[in-house]
Write a protein that holds these residues in place. Sequence first.
Motif, PDB file in Angstrom:
ATOM      1  N   ALA A   1      14.183   0.031  -0.698  1.00 59.21           N
ATOM      2  CA  ALA A   1      14.329  -1.320  -1.233  1.00 59.21           C
ATOM      3  C   ALA A   1      13.127  -2.197  -0.891  1.00 59.21           C
ATOM      4  N   LEU A   2      12.669  -2.154   0.348  1.00 54.29           N
ATOM      5  CA  LEU A   2      11.515  -2.972   0.739  1.00 54.29           C
ATOM      6  C   LEU A   2      10.259  -2.541   0.000  1.00 54.29           C
ATOM      7  N   ASP A   3      10.063  -1.232  -0.115  1.00 56.74           N
ATOM      8  CA  ASP A   3       8.887  -0.718  -0.812  1.00 56.74           C
ATOM      9  C   ASP A   3       8.879  -1.187  -2.268  1.00 56.74           C
ATOM     10  N   GLN A   4      10.022  -1.069  -2.935  1.00 56.35           N
ATOM     11  CA  GLN A   4      10.088  -1.487  -4.338  1.00 56.35           C
ATOM     12  C   GLN A   4       9.975  -2.999  -4.485  1.00 56.35           C
ATOM     13  N   MET A   5      10.497  -3.754  -3.541  1.00 54.89           N
ATOM     14  CA  MET A   5      10.390  -5.214  -3.606  1.00 54.89           C
ATOM     15  C   MET A   5       8.924  -5.648  -3.496  1.00 54.89           C
ATOM     16  N   PHE A   6       8.199  -5.074  -2.532  1.00 55.58           N
ATOM     17  CA  PHE A   6       6.783  -5.421  -2.371  1.00 55.58           C
ATOM     18  C   PHE A   6       5.982  -5.050  -3.620  1.00 55.58           C
ATOM     19  N   GLU A   7       6.249  -3.872  -4.162  1.00 57.59           N
ATOM     20  CA  GLU A   7       5.515  -3.431  -5.348  1.00 57.59           C
ATOM     21  C   GLU A   7       5.882  -4.282  -6.565  1.00 57.59           C
ATOM     22  N   TYR A   8       7.127  -4.699  -6.667  1.00 57.02           N
ATOM     23  CA  TYR A   8       7.557  -5.541  -7.798  1.00 57.02           C
ATOM     24  C   TYR A   8       6.824  -6.886  -7.774  1.00 57.02           C
ATOM     25  N   VAL A   9       6.746  -7.498  -6.585  1.00 52.47           N
ATOM     26  CA  VAL A   9       6.060  -8.792  -6.466  1.00 52.47           C
ATOM     27  C   VAL A   9       4.579  -8.639  -6.808  1.00 52.47           C
TER      28      VAL A   9
END
Length: 294
Positions: A91-99
């Motif tokens: 979740a954190l990895d995808q959140m950072f990449e999404y931003v």
Amino acid sequence: MFSFCTDPSALDTLRWFSCYLTNGVHMQFYISFVKVLLLLAITAPVALAFGFAGAMAARSRFAPLSWFGKIYIAVVRGVPDIAFFLFFVIALDQMFEYVRHRVLCPDWTDPIRQGSDFLVCQQAKLPLGSSPEWVHESYGFFLAVITFAIVFGAFAANVLYGGMQAVPRAQLETAEAYGMNHRQTFWRILVPQMWVYALPGLSNLWLVLIKATPLLFLLGIEDIVYWARELGSTKTARFSDYPHGDWRMWYFLGLLVFYLLLTRVSEIWLERLMQRLTHGQATTGGEAQRRATA
């Protein structure tokens, strides 16, 4: 030294082990112990900060903030740790990449979610494919620290909340009677005394955190468990300069000794800290110290 390591005919048992235990792969194994200690050194204060914030939120007079703190504690404590570890890393990895994707690739028109795939532009990848290996390892370690802090922060919040509740109400009322406002009473009376009640729970939590460090292996980080399994497994002369049988038992025995020593050192340090905190306090520990010196 390296000359007789490269000449198998010159190796006796002692020299063979001296070469075997000092090769490059074993150096990675030794460095992995530093990774574990570094994880503990960073995660413990960060998790304590999460816990303190969660405990303050749980006892807040502002209802939504109090609900948030209590839900955070209840949800994380109620879900198996392994599920949260695996969830938060993704979740954190995808959140950072999404931003980063939204900022760096505003002209992207394809959907990010395509079935079970999560697709962002190459510039938004974390870390970039062209980044050196140490950047990939540091990023994975960073995600692990945040995940550990969130999970153990919830347990710390529950312990600290209980410690705050255990401070006698009469002392808080006395502080208010002397003219202290709510903030002064909290920082000058409640917080200094709550540690005496919270430390036993925090001590147990620290030991649990030590035992949880092998979960780094499940998060894809090459920690001591990974290298013990890798180095201890059977090696043949065809694939290794140092062939041997299944030595995993001996490697994991080394890990057992390492964790027992780390636990023992922690127990000694925590016991001394407890004695210092209870000195002069109206608690069972403080009373025992008073009688011992009487």
